[in-house]
Each structure stands twice: as structure tokens, then as C-alpha cells.
Design a protein around this motif. Sequence first.
Motif, short mmCIF file in Angstrom:
data_model
loop_
_atom_site.label_atom_id
_atom_site.label_comp_id
_atom_site.label_asym_id
_atom_site.label_seq_id
_atom_site.Cartn_x
_atom_site.Cartn_y
_atom_site.Cartn_z
N LYS A 33 2.81 1.19 1.41
CA LYS A 33 3.67 1.29 0.14
C LYS A 33 3.77 2.86 -0.53
O LYS A 33 4.68 3.10 -1.02
N GLU A 34 2.65 3.40 -0.30
CA GLU A 34 2.40 4.61 -0.89
C GLU A 34 3.49 5.69 0.21
O GLU A 34 3.99 6.69 -0.75
N ASN A 35 3.48 5.63 1.16
CA ASN A 35 4.18 6.37 2.23
C ASN A 35 5.66 6.10 2.03
O ASN A 35 6.71 6.81 1.81
N GLU B 53 6.87 5.05 -0.95
CA GLU B 53 7.36 5.48 -2.33
C GLU B 53 7.52 7.20 -1.98
O GLU B 53 8.40 7.86 -2.67
N ARG B 54 6.50 7.67 -1.52
CA ARG B 54 6.65 9.17 -1.36
C ARG B 54 8.03 9.51 -0.53
O ARG B 54 8.60 10.48 -0.75
#
Length: 122
Positions: free
Chosen positions: A103-105, A107-108
Motif C-alpha cells: 500500500k505504501e509503494n 501510494e508513493r
Amino acid sequence: MASFLQSLIDPKKNWLAAQHMKTISKRLKNYGLRYDDLYDPYYDLDIKEALNRLPREIVDARNQRLKRAMDLSMKHEYLPQDLQAMQTPFRSYLQDMLTLVKKENAEREALGALPLYQRTLP
């Protein structure tokens, strides 16, 4: 269409999926492994990042399970039956952290930031 495909791989709804899961469980119990132990941190950098974020005790337990499985495999032996009965092959320890990293990737990437790591496989 998606619900049909989900029902095909859901062990609660499909007998073949349940049999496959039972077979995988038996093979993992023979060596004392968990399903999450089969993920390779060298193949996917998200898995490597998720393993780095886990507590040290969990990663050490994973490494011990992998070493034991390699040792048993080299000796052409299985784990004793009393220890096999105690194994929980589908108890996950990596999936929550892995979904967080993915999810962080995502979003990034959506924000247009550069990825933390880039690598191409040979």
C-alpha cells in the motif's frame, strides 16, 4: 466474473481447493514450515522490506524453521509426528506487513515520488 473466480480458489466453497490446501498443509507440516516461510526476499523487494520491519524474534523463528527444513530435507527425513501435530502452516505472520508495504509503494507511486528501491531481475 470475479466472484466466480474467487469461489474457485476459496477452500470453503470448492472441494478441489480444499484438497489442495490440505495437501500443501501436510507437506509443510512434514518439514515444520509455514506458508509465509516460502516467500523469497531476494525475488521480491517488498517481501524483503516487510521482513525488515518485523520484530527480530519473528524473523529468527522463520530462519530457524527454514534451517530445520533444509536439514531434514538433506537427511531425507520428516519432522516427528508429535511435532507435526503442533505445526500451524497457515498461521500468517508476514501478510499484514506485506500488504502495508505494498500500500505504501502504491501510494508513493500515485503521488509521483520515486520508489525507494529499483531492481531488475537478470
